[in-house]
Design a protein around this motif. Sequence first.
Motif, PDB file in Angstrom:
ATOM      1  N   ALA A  18       0.860  -1.205   0.000  1.00 44.91           N
ATOM      2  CA  ALA A  18       0.000   0.000   0.000  1.00 44.91           C
ATOM      3  C   ALA A  18       0.876   1.228   0.000  1.00 44.91           C
ATOM      4  O   ALA A  18       1.971   1.213   0.555  1.00 44.91           O
ATOM      5  N   PRO A  19       0.442   2.242  -0.649  1.00 46.57           N
ATOM      6  CA  PRO A  19       1.263   3.463  -0.654  1.00 46.57           C
ATOM      7  C   PRO A  19       1.379   4.023   0.765  1.00 46.57           C
ATOM      8  O   PRO A  19       0.409   4.092   1.517  1.00 46.57           O
ATOM      9  N   GLN A  20       2.544   4.408   1.142  1.00 46.94           N
ATOM     10  CA  GLN A  20       2.793   4.926   2.489  1.00 46.94           C
ATOM     11  C   GLN A  20       2.591   6.435   2.513  1.00 46.94           C
ATOM     12  O   GLN A  20       3.049   7.145   1.618  1.00 46.94           O
ATOM     13  N   ARG A  21       1.902   6.890   3.569  1.00 48.11           N
ATOM     14  CA  ARG A  21       1.659   8.331   3.751  1.00 48.11           C
ATOM     15  C   ARG A  21       2.673   8.868   4.721  1.00 48.11           C
ATOM     16  O   ARG A  21       3.037   8.220   5.679  1.00 48.11           O
ATOM     17  N   LYS A  22       3.027  10.093   4.489  1.00 45.84           N
ATOM     18  CA  LYS A  22       3.986  10.737   5.394  1.00 45.84           C
ATOM     19  C   LYS A  22       3.266  11.175   6.645  1.00 45.84           C
ATOM     20  O   LYS A  22       2.152  11.705   6.593  1.00 45.84           O
ATOM     21  N   LYS A  23       3.866  10.957   7.757  1.00 48.34           N
ATOM     22  CA  LYS A  23       3.284  11.379   9.034  1.00 48.34           C
ATOM     23  C   LYS A  23       3.498  12.873   9.208  1.00 48.34           C
ATOM     24  O   LYS A  23       4.555  13.398   8.868  1.00 48.34           O
ATOM     25  N   ALA A  24       2.419  13.543   9.760  1.00 46.49           N
ATOM     26  CA  ALA A  24       2.514  14.994  10.002  1.00 46.49           C
ATOM     27  C   ALA A  24       3.483  15.226  11.143  1.00 46.49           C
ATOM     28  O   ALA A  24       3.520  14.465  12.106  1.00 46.49           O
ATOM     29  N   PRO A  25       4.275  16.275  11.027  1.00 48.29           N
ATOM     30  CA  PRO A  25       5.216  16.555  12.111  1.00 48.29           C
ATOM     31  C   PRO A  25       4.466  16.946  13.381  1.00 48.29           C
ATOM     32  O   PRO A  25       3.434  17.591  13.348  1.00 48.29           O
ATOM     33  N   LYS A  26       4.982  16.550  14.502  1.00 45.69           N
ATOM     34  CA  LYS A  26       4.341  16.876  15.785  1.00 45.69           C
ATOM     35  C   LYS A  26       4.521  18.356  16.083  1.00 45.69           C
ATOM     36  O   LYS A  26       5.610  18.897  15.936  1.00 45.69           O
ATOM     37  N   ARG A  27       3.371  18.969  16.474  1.00 46.27           N
ATOM     38  CA  ARG A  27       3.409  20.392  16.808  1.00 46.27           C
ATOM     39  C   ARG A  27       3.703  20.550  18.284  1.00 46.27           C
ATOM     40  O   ARG A  27       3.129  19.855  19.118  1.00 46.27           O
ATOM     41  N   SER A  28       4.528  21.499  18.601  1.00 44.37           N
ATOM     42  CA  SER A  28       4.854  21.747  20.004  1.00 44.37           C
ATOM     43  C   SER A  28       3.786  22.641  20.633  1.00 44.37           C
ATOM     44  O   SER A  28       3.092  23.386  19.945  1.00 44.37           O
ATOM     45  N   PHE A  29       3.612  22.590  21.944  1.00 44.82           N
ATOM     46  CA  PHE A  29       2.606  23.380  22.674  1.00 44.82           C
ATOM     47  C   PHE A  29       2.983  24.865  22.599  1.00 44.82           C
ATOM     48  O   PHE A  29       4.136  25.217  22.825  1.00 44.82           O
ATOM     49  N   PRO A  30       1.993  25.779  22.303  1.00 45.72           N
ATOM     50  CA  PRO A  30       2.309  27.217  22.133  1.00 45.72           C
ATOM     51  C   PRO A  30       2.476  27.908  23.491  1.00 45.72           C
ATOM     52  O   PRO A  30       1.584  28.626  23.966  1.00 45.72           O
ATOM     53  N   TYR A  31       3.608  27.677  24.095  1.00 45.40           N
ATOM     54  CA  TYR A  31       3.861  28.266  25.412  1.00 45.40           C
ATOM     55  C   TYR A  31       3.885  29.796  25.345  1.00 45.40           C
ATOM     56  O   TYR A  31       3.406  30.472  26.240  1.00 45.40           O
ATOM     57  N   LEU A  32       4.415  30.347  24.326  1.00 44.84           N
ATOM     58  CA  LEU A  32       4.558  31.797  24.222  1.00 44.84           C
ATOM     59  C   LEU A  32       3.201  32.494  24.130  1.00 44.84           C
ATOM     60  O   LEU A  32       2.953  33.514  24.786  1.00 44.84           O
ATOM     61  N   ALA A  33       2.257  31.946  23.347  1.00 41.76           N
ATOM     62  CA  ALA A  33       0.924  32.544  23.199  1.00 41.76           C
ATOM     63  C   ALA A  33       0.147  32.477  24.507  1.00 41.76           C
ATOM     64  O   ALA A  33      -0.526  33.432  24.916  1.00 41.76           O
ATOM     65  N   VAL A  34       0.227  31.324  25.206  1.00 41.21           N
ATOM     66  CA  VAL A  34      -0.479  31.168  26.485  1.00 41.21           C
ATOM     67  C   VAL A  34       0.086  32.148  27.506  1.00 41.21           C
ATOM     68  O   VAL A  34      -0.665  32.777  28.272  1.00 41.21           O
ATOM     69  N   PHE A  35       1.367  32.305  27.520  1.00 38.20           N
ATOM     70  CA  PHE A  35       1.995  33.247  28.457  1.00 38.20           C
ATOM     71  C   PHE A  35       1.538  34.687  28.183  1.00 38.20           C
ATOM     72  O   PHE A  35       1.252  35.451  29.100  1.00 38.20           O
ATOM     73  N   GLY A  36       1.435  35.068  26.926  1.00 37.61           N
ATOM     74  CA  GLY A  36       0.963  36.426  26.567  1.00 37.61           C
ATOM     75  C   GLY A  36      -0.469  36.674  27.005  1.00 37.61           C
ATOM     76  O   GLY A  36      -0.813  37.729  27.537  1.00 37.61           O
ATOM     77  N   VAL A  37      -1.339  35.669  26.786  1.00 36.84           N
ATOM     78  CA  VAL A  37      -2.757  35.821  27.167  1.00 36.84           C
ATOM     79  C   VAL A  37      -2.884  35.930  28.677  1.00 36.84           C
ATOM     80  O   VAL A  37      -3.642  36.766  29.204  1.00 36.84           O
ATOM     81  N   LEU A  38      -2.169  35.101  29.418  1.00 38.76           N
ATOM     82  CA  LEU A  38      -2.236  35.162  30.879  1.00 38.76           C
ATOM     83  C   LEU A  38      -1.728  36.508  31.399  1.00 38.76           C
ATOM     84  O   LEU A  38      -2.284  37.070  32.351  1.00 38.76           O
ATOM     85  N   THR A  39      -0.690  37.032  30.768  1.00 35.38           N
ATOM     86  CA  THR A  39      -0.172  38.334  31.184  1.00 35.38           C
ATOM     87  C   THR A  39      -1.210  39.428  30.984  1.00 35.38           C
ATOM     88  O   THR A  39      -1.400  40.298  31.842  1.00 35.38           O
ATOM     89  N   LEU A  40      -1.930  39.414  29.845  1.00 34.07           N
ATOM     90  CA  LEU A  40      -2.977  40.416  29.595  1.00 34.07           C
ATOM     91  C   LEU A  40      -4.119  40.301  30.597  1.00 34.07           C
ATOM     92  O   LEU A  40      -4.649  41.306  31.093  1.00 34.07           O
ATOM     93  N   ILE A  41      -4.539  39.085  30.923  1.00 27.90           N
ATOM     94  CA  ILE A  41      -5.649  38.894  31.869  1.00 27.90           C
ATOM     95  C   ILE A  41      -5.254  39.394  33.254  1.00 27.90           C
ATOM     96  O   ILE A  41      -6.020  40.090  33.939  1.00 27.90           O
ATOM     97  N   ILE A  42      -4.057  39.073  33.700  1.00 30.90           N
ATOM     98  CA  ILE A  42      -3.606  39.510  35.023  1.00 30.90           C
ATOM     99  C   ILE A  42      -3.462  41.030  35.065  1.00 30.90           C
ATOM    100  O   ILE A  42      -3.860  41.686  36.030  1.00 30.90           O
ATOM    101  N   GLY A  43      -2.945  41.613  33.989  1.00 27.62           N
ATOM    102  CA  GLY A  43      -2.808  43.079  33.947  1.00 27.62           C
ATOM    103  C   GLY A  43      -4.160  43.777  33.980  1.00 27.62           C
ATOM    104  O   GLY A  43      -4.348  44.786  34.669  1.00 27.62           O
ATOM    105  N   PHE A  44      -5.154  43.243  33.243  1.00 28.94           N
ATOM    106  CA  PHE A  44      -6.494  43.852  33.248  1.00 28.94           C
ATOM    107  C   PHE A  44      -7.150  43.722  34.616  1.00 28.94           C
ATOM    108  O   PHE A  44      -7.815  44.635  35.101  1.00 28.94           O
ATOM    109  N   GLY A  45      -6.957  42.570  35.285  1.00 25.64           N
ATOM    110  CA  GLY A  45      -7.512  42.394  36.631  1.00 25.64           C
ATOM    111  C   GLY A  45      -6.892  43.359  37.626  1.00 25.64           C
ATOM    112  O   GLY A  45      -7.588  43.921  38.484  1.00 25.64           O
ATOM    113  N   TYR A  46      -5.605  43.585  37.511  1.00 29.16           N
ATOM    114  CA  TYR A  46      -4.938  44.536  38.405  1.00 29.16           C
ATOM    115  C   TYR A  46      -5.442  45.957  38.161  1.00 29.16           C
ATOM    116  O   TYR A  46      -5.654  46.734  39.088  1.00 29.16           O
TER     117      TYR A  46
END
Length: 199
Positions: A18-46
Amino acid sequence: MSRDYANRKPRSGTKARAPQRKKAPKRSFPYLAVFGVLTLIIGFGYFLWSINGSSDSSATTEPVQQPKKKTTQAVVAEAPKKTVKKDPNALPPKPQEEWTYLKELENMQVEVDVPQSGVVSSGIYQMQCGSFRQESQANEMKARIAFQGAEAQVRRSEGTNGVWYRVVLGPYPNKREAETNRHKMQSAGLNGCLIWLWE
């Protein structure tokens, strides 16, 4: 010699791959985006927390009273104030009437200028309820007026237009009596009565 690869059967003993399909590369967790969102939420709460008490602090505050020195006299404990709940549907109290003109008018005098001779008319009022060419029509009107309790007269007059028979009531000493009789005639359906002043 041409080979037909599309319709060729696989060899015995070999499995079709059977023809072999290429496996999709594993995506890493977006640590930078989560950190930015948490910083905005904490700043708005303050920010919200910092402006929470700013409206109360801008209001004028009462000066702090220093505690009174203790004296040897007995201190009477103040009774706690009772809070009365107001009914939202209750009407406001009735305002007290403060009228001053009643007291002012008690001692005042009103002066009215009344002529000594009274109202004197220069002539006599008469009321004409109809004018007809034929005397029989004038007599019919006179009879209708008699049913209303008033006495009318039929007067013959000659002029440039010929002979007329007028139905006249009166004379009246003042216009008020003539108006009273005219209203009585109007209630009976005789609306053509006119009041004249004969001098």
